[in-house]
Design a protein around this motif. Structure first.
Motif, short mmCIF file in Angstrom:
data_model
loop_
_atom_site.label_atom_id
_atom_site.label_comp_id
_atom_site.label_asym_id
_atom_site.label_seq_id
_atom_site.Cartn_x
_atom_site.Cartn_y
_atom_site.Cartn_z
N SER A 23 0.88 -1.19 0.01
CA SER A 23 -0.20 -0.24 0.06
C SER A 23 0.99 1.23 0.07
O SER A 23 0.49 2.34 -0.37
CB SER A 23 -0.88 -0.11 1.20
N ARG A 24 2.26 1.07 0.41
CA ARG A 24 2.86 2.33 0.45
C ARG A 24 3.60 2.71 -0.82
O ARG A 24 4.06 3.59 -0.87
CB ARG A 24 4.06 2.17 1.65
N GLY A 25 3.60 1.54 -1.34
CA GLY A 25 4.34 1.75 -2.87
C GLY A 25 5.84 1.55 -2.82
O GLY A 25 6.39 1.62 -4.04
N ASP A 26 6.60 1.20 -1.86
CA ASP A 26 7.79 1.07 -1.87
C ASP A 26 8.48 -0.22 -1.77
O ASP A 26 9.64 -0.55 -1.84
CB ASP A 26 8.33 1.80 -0.61
N GLY A 27 7.57 -1.12 -2.00
CA GLY A 27 8.18 -2.77 -2.05
C GLY A 27 8.48 -3.26 -0.64
O GLY A 27 8.76 -4.61 -0.75
N ARG A 28 8.61 -2.60 0.47
CA ARG A 28 9.39 -3.04 1.74
C ARG A 28 8.12 -3.97 2.24
O ARG A 28 8.54 -4.75 2.83
CB ARG A 28 9.69 -2.26 2.56
N ASP A 29 6.94 -3.71 2.20
CA ASP A 29 5.85 -4.22 3.01
C ASP A 29 5.67 -5.83 2.45
O ASP A 29 5.61 -6.66 2.97
CB ASP A 29 4.54 -3.58 2.79
N GLY A 30 5.84 -5.88 1.02
CA GLY A 30 5.82 -7.15 0.29
C GLY A 30 7.05 -8.13 0.94
O GLY A 30 6.67 -9.25 1.05
N MET A 31 8.17 -7.54 0.95
CA MET A 31 9.18 -8.46 1.08
C MET A 31 9.07 -8.65 2.74
O MET A 31 9.60 -9.73 3.03
CB MET A 31 10.65 -7.34 0.84
N THR A 32 8.64 -7.93 3.46
CA THR A 32 8.75 -8.10 4.90
C THR A 32 7.73 -9.11 5.27
O THR A 32 7.92 -10.02 5.95
CB THR A 32 8.36 -6.72 5.79
N MET A 33 6.62 -9.05 4.51
CA MET A 33 5.49 -10.21 4.71
C MET A 33 6.19 -11.61 4.41
O MET A 33 5.91 -12.58 5.03
CB MET A 33 4.52 -9.68 3.82
N LYS A 79 6.93 -14.49 6.89
CA LYS A 79 6.28 -15.94 6.50
C LYS A 79 7.34 -17.08 6.65
O LYS A 79 7.25 -18.08 7.19
CB LYS A 79 5.73 -16.10 5.31
N VAL A 80 8.42 -16.93 6.17
CA VAL A 80 9.65 -17.94 5.81
C VAL A 80 9.88 -17.81 7.56
O VAL A 80 10.44 -19.09 7.87
CB VAL A 80 10.50 -17.35 4.92
N MET A 81 10.27 -16.86 8.19
CA MET A 81 10.62 -16.94 9.65
C MET A 81 9.94 -17.88 10.58
O MET A 81 10.33 -18.64 11.32
CB MET A 81 11.01 -15.49 10.06
N LYS A 82 8.36 -17.39 10.33
CA LYS A 82 7.62 -18.39 11.12
C LYS A 82 7.56 -19.78 10.70
O LYS A 82 7.40 -20.84 11.41
CB LYS A 82 6.36 -17.67 10.72
N ASP A 83 7.59 -20.27 9.42
CA ASP A 83 7.89 -21.38 8.88
C ASP A 83 8.94 -22.05 9.26
O ASP A 83 9.11 -23.36 9.35
CB ASP A 83 7.67 -21.48 7.43
N THR A 121 14.17 -18.30 12.27
CA THR A 121 15.60 -18.10 11.68
C THR A 121 15.31 -18.11 10.14
O THR A 121 14.37 -18.97 9.67
CB THR A 121 16.64 -18.92 11.95
N ILE A 122 16.29 -17.56 9.17
CA ILE A 122 16.26 -17.55 7.83
C ILE A 122 17.56 -18.04 7.39
O ILE A 122 18.52 -17.13 7.51
CB ILE A 122 15.57 -16.49 7.19
N THR A 123 17.81 -18.93 6.60
CA THR A 123 19.06 -19.19 5.88
C THR A 123 18.99 -18.42 4.51
O THR A 123 18.08 -17.87 4.10
CB THR A 123 19.19 -20.74 5.59
#
Length: 165
Positions: free
Chosen positions: A34-44, A48-52, A56-58
């Motif tokens: 919604s902000r148009g800067d691409g960060r929200d999509g990347m953060t989401m 999700k990967v971190m939760k799964d 931690t994320i490799t």
């Protein structure tokens, strides 16, 4: 010491990749957030990967979570992407986004197409909103602040306002 250098290099590469992915995502795929800067999509995606993966994320998980469209563009262009190719793709994505917004705004039937009737219907709606006294004419005083200001665009009250069609 060698292990520490590898970790630093991997960390630097990861941060460089984040910056690149963010820059590409910002310009070409602003619709992801919604902000148009691409960060929200990347953060989401990263959340999700971190939760799964138990918090931690490799690097491999990180790389898989990032937008694969850039990698696909590189692969589709023989393993290399020139500035011109990337600029063309970014420009195309930007104009496609603009076209989607215009169609959505004007498409009265909701069929995803734009017709002369759709344009006329939209113009009538906007005209009716601007014609506050319902006299069938728009006076300068009925125009929104920025458009109706004296000297708009360096002109005067006597200037032809035909550019506002």
């Amino acid at each position: 010491m060698q292990q520490e250098n590898i970790v630093r290099k991997t960390t630097k590469l990861a941060f460089a990749f984040i910056a690149l992915a963010g820059a590409i995502g910002t310009a070409a795929y602003a619709d992801e957030s919604s902000r148009g800067d691409g960060r929200d999509g990347m953060t989401m995606r990263l959340n999700k990967v971190m939760k799964d993966s138990n918090g931690t994320i490799t690097f491999d998980q990180f790389s898989d979570a990032m937008d694969s469209r850039l990698k696909k563009m590189v692969a589709d262009n023989g393993g290399k992407l020139t500035v011109e190719q990337l600029a063309d793709a970014l420009e195309k994505a930007r104009f496609e986004q603009m076209a989607k917004r215009i169609i959505a705004r004007y498409d009265a039937k909701g069929d995803g197409t734009l017709t002369a009737d759709d344009i006329t219907a939209r113009e009538k709606k906007v005209f009716a909103m601007l014609d506050r006294n319902n006299d069938g004419k728009i006076e300068k005083s009925e125009l929104p602040g920025r458009i109706g200001q004296h000297g708009q665009g360096g002109g005067s009250d006597n200037d032809d306002d035909s550019s506002m069609q």
